[in-house]
Write a protein that holds these residues in place. Structure first.
Motif, PDB file in Angstrom:
ATOM      1  N   PHE A  22      32.182  39.494  25.984  1.00 55.10           N
ATOM      2  CA  PHE A  22      31.948  38.679  27.176  1.00 55.10           C
ATOM      3  C   PHE A  22      33.221  38.548  28.007  1.00 55.10           C
ATOM      4  O   PHE A  22      33.186  38.686  29.239  1.00 55.10           O
ATOM      5  CB  PHE A  22      31.459  37.280  26.784  1.00 55.10           C
ATOM      6  N   PHE A  23      34.346  38.296  27.337  1.00 57.60           N
ATOM      7  CA  PHE A  23      35.594  38.100  28.075  1.00 57.60           C
ATOM      8  C   PHE A  23      36.052  39.391  28.742  1.00 57.60           C
ATOM      9  O   PHE A  23      36.593  39.361  29.856  1.00 57.60           O
ATOM     10  CB  PHE A  23      36.680  37.559  27.149  1.00 57.60           C
ATOM     11  N   ALA A  24      35.818  40.516  28.082  1.00 59.57           N
ATOM     12  CA  ALA A  24      36.177  41.810  28.685  1.00 59.57           C
ATOM     13  C   ALA A  24      35.381  42.042  29.970  1.00 59.57           C
ATOM     14  O   ALA A  24      35.925  42.511  30.983  1.00 59.57           O
ATOM     15  CB  ALA A  24      35.926  42.942  27.692  1.00 59.57           C
ATOM     16  N   LEU A  25      34.100  41.699  29.942  1.00 57.45           N
ATOM     17  CA  LEU A  25      33.272  41.830  31.146  1.00 57.45           C
ATOM     18  C   LEU A  25      33.772  40.900  32.244  1.00 57.45           C
ATOM     19  O   LEU A  25      33.844  41.294  33.421  1.00 57.45           O
ATOM     20  CB  LEU A  25      31.809  41.513  30.824  1.00 57.45           C
ATOM     21  N   ILE A  26      34.112  39.685  31.879  1.00 56.70           N
ATOM     22  CA  ILE A  26      34.607  38.724  32.870  1.00 56.70           C
ATOM     23  C   ILE A  26      35.894  39.236  33.510  1.00 56.70           C
ATOM     24  O   ILE A  26      36.069  39.139  34.740  1.00 56.70           O
ATOM     25  CB  ILE A  26      34.819  37.345  32.211  1.00 56.70           C
ATOM     26  N   TRP A  28      36.738  42.333  33.885  1.00 62.62           N
ATOM     27  CA  TRP A  28      36.331  43.436  34.764  1.00 62.62           C
ATOM     28  C   TRP A  28      35.786  42.900  36.080  1.00 62.62           C
ATOM     29  O   TRP A  28      36.058  43.423  37.160  1.00 62.62           O
ATOM     30  CB  TRP A  28      35.292  44.283  34.044  1.00 62.62           C
ATOM     31  N   TRP A  29      35.031  41.815  35.991  1.00 64.27           N
ATOM     32  CA  TRP A  29      34.402  41.256  37.186  1.00 64.27           C
ATOM     33  C   TRP A  29      35.372  40.477  38.072  1.00 64.27           C
ATOM     34  O   TRP A  29      34.994  40.045  39.158  1.00 64.27           O
ATOM     35  CB  TRP A  29      33.229  40.357  36.790  1.00 64.27           C
ATOM     36  N   THR A  30      36.595  40.297  37.638  1.00 62.79           N
ATOM     37  CA  THR A  30      37.568  39.672  38.534  1.00 62.79           C
ATOM     38  C   THR A  30      37.824  40.553  39.755  1.00 62.79           C
ATOM     39  O   THR A  30      38.156  40.053  40.829  1.00 62.79           O
ATOM     40  CB  THR A  30      38.909  39.400  37.829  1.00 62.79           C
ATOM     41  N   SER A  31      37.632  41.861  39.593  1.00 61.35           N
ATOM     42  CA  SER A  31      37.876  42.791  40.709  1.00 61.35           C
ATOM     43  C   SER A  31      36.712  43.728  40.981  1.00 61.35           C
ATOM     44  O   SER A  31      36.776  44.542  41.901  1.00 61.35           O
ATOM     45  CB  SER A  31      39.139  43.619  40.430  1.00 61.35           C
ATOM     46  N   HIS A  32      35.644  43.651  40.187  1.00 56.41           N
ATOM     47  CA  HIS A  32      34.452  44.476  40.386  1.00 56.41           C
ATOM     48  C   HIS A  32      33.225  43.559  40.412  1.00 56.41           C
ATOM     49  O   HIS A  32      33.173  42.576  39.687  1.00 56.41           O
ATOM     50  CB  HIS A  32      34.304  45.511  39.260  1.00 56.41           C
ATOM     51  N   ALA A 144      39.343  30.516  33.206  1.00 55.62           N
ATOM     52  CA  ALA A 144      40.658  31.041  32.811  1.00 55.62           C
ATOM     53  C   ALA A 144      40.972  32.366  33.510  1.00 55.62           C
ATOM     54  O   ALA A 144      42.126  32.638  33.843  1.00 55.62           O
ATOM     55  CB  ALA A 144      40.708  31.229  31.292  1.00 55.62           C
ATOM     56  N   ALA A 145      39.936  33.173  33.744  1.00 60.77           N
ATOM     57  CA  ALA A 145      40.151  34.519  34.275  1.00 60.77           C
ATOM     58  C   ALA A 145      40.093  34.603  35.797  1.00 60.77           C
ATOM     59  O   ALA A 145      40.703  35.485  36.397  1.00 60.77           O
ATOM     60  CB  ALA A 145      39.121  35.473  33.675  1.00 60.77           C
ATOM     61  N   MET A 146      39.329  33.706  36.433  1.00 59.75           N
ATOM     62  CA  MET A 146      39.076  33.811  37.866  1.00 59.75           C
ATOM     63  C   MET A 146      39.512  32.551  38.603  1.00 59.75           C
ATOM     64  O   MET A 146      39.506  31.458  38.039  1.00 59.75           O
ATOM     65  CB  MET A 146      37.574  34.016  38.127  1.00 59.75           C
ATOM     66  N   ASP A 147      39.857  32.725  39.885  1.00 59.29           N
ATOM     67  CA  ASP A 147      40.074  31.543  40.705  1.00 59.29           C
ATOM     68  C   ASP A 147      38.726  31.027  41.197  1.00 59.29           C
ATOM     69  O   ASP A 147      37.690  31.676  41.039  1.00 59.29           O
ATOM     70  CB  ASP A 147      41.028  31.833  41.865  1.00 59.29           C
ATOM     71  N   LYS A 148      38.728  29.849  41.779  1.00 61.70           N
ATOM     72  CA  LYS A 148      37.478  29.203  42.193  1.00 61.70           C
ATOM     73  C   LYS A 148      36.727  30.022  43.243  1.00 61.70           C
ATOM     74  O   LYS A 148      35.487  30.070  43.233  1.00 61.70           O
ATOM     75  CB  LYS A 148      37.765  27.804  42.739  1.00 61.70           C
ATOM     76  N   GLU A 149      37.465  30.646  44.145  1.00 61.61           N
ATOM     77  CA  GLU A 149      36.794  31.412  45.200  1.00 61.61           C
ATOM     78  C   GLU A 149      36.011  32.579  44.613  1.00 61.61           C
ATOM     79  O   GLU A 149      34.889  32.852  45.025  1.00 61.61           O
ATOM     80  CB  GLU A 149      37.806  31.928  46.219  1.00 61.61           C
TER      81      GLU A 149
END
Length: 227
Positions: A22-26, A28-32, A144-149
């Motif tokens: 799950f964390f690996a996907l998250i 990845w989704w920070t930029s995809h 933890a991985a992404m900003d709010k936006e």
């Protein structure tokens, strides 16, 4: 006894591997952009039981191509403290618990935008303490991985807005025939109010509650702070 310990160890290792996935996907989704979610796939399978060729209505648009009216309306309606909390609004959860206890049934969830995104991305719509615990873990991963936006951008593009309708762009075109960038305050507020029960409001658009709640959210939108 040894067999039980081995089974428990295997279950713990499996749990850890699932969280790592799950964390690996998250990450990845920070930029995809995610192409679909667990919730989308589950609902599409249900729709295809009666309509085998059915497709979901969805179209990804960037954060700056979604009206600030809609962003403000959703924060006002769903998660007033979105910018401030760490993914869980503990005060809102306590209020929801007290309200549900008083009513004797679930009438308020208290879930934040991040919690709703965690559920949509990875989990089913079924309710259980185990699922809620997993939702909490994923919520903290997202924060933890992404900003709010970025969290809000993904949410706006994957949340359900009707039977087979997902994301702000598809919802705007489905209900108003316009792009998400051009939503008026009243249109945005109405879409925000639909979120807790979008399939119901898709076929009950004349609901008196929907109109009353929409009027309330329009008045509250001005105090919403965007990420």
């Amino acid at each position: 006894m040894k067999l039980i310990k081995r089974i428990l160890l295997a279950l713990v290792l499996l749990f850890i591997l699932i969280q790592c996935y799950f964390f690996a996907l998250i990450l990845w989704w920070t930029s995809h952009n995610p192409s679909s979610t667990s919730f989308m796939r589950h609902q599409l399978a249900i729709i295809r039981e009666t309509k085998p060729d059915a497709q979901l209505q969805k179209q990804w648009v960037s954060y700056d191509r979604i009206s600030n009216n809609l962003k403000r309306a959703i924060i006002a309606s769903e998660d007033a403290n979105f910018r401030e909390h760490d993914g869980i609004d503990w005060n809102a959860m306590e209020k929801a618990y007290q309200k549900n206890s008083k009513k004797g049934r679930v009438v308020s969830g208290g879930s934040t935008i991040t919690q709703q995104l965690a559920k949509n991305l990875f989990l089913s719509g079924q309710r259980s303490y185990i699922r809620k615990g997993e939702e909490f873990i994923i919520t903290f991963m997202l924060e933890a991985a992404m900003d709010k936006e970025r969290i809000f951008e993904i949410y706006l593009n994957v949340v359900e807005w009707g039977n087979g309708v997902y994301g702000a762009e598809a919802a705007s075109r489905h209900y108003y025939g316009i792009s998400a960038a051009n939503l008026s305050p009243a249109q945005a507020a109405r879409l925000a109010v639909m979120l807790p029960n979008p399939r119901y409001y898709d076929v009950n658009r004349g609901s008196s509650y929907l109109q009353k709640r929409t009027d309330l959210i329009v008045r509250r939108m001005g105090s919403s702070t965007l990420p």
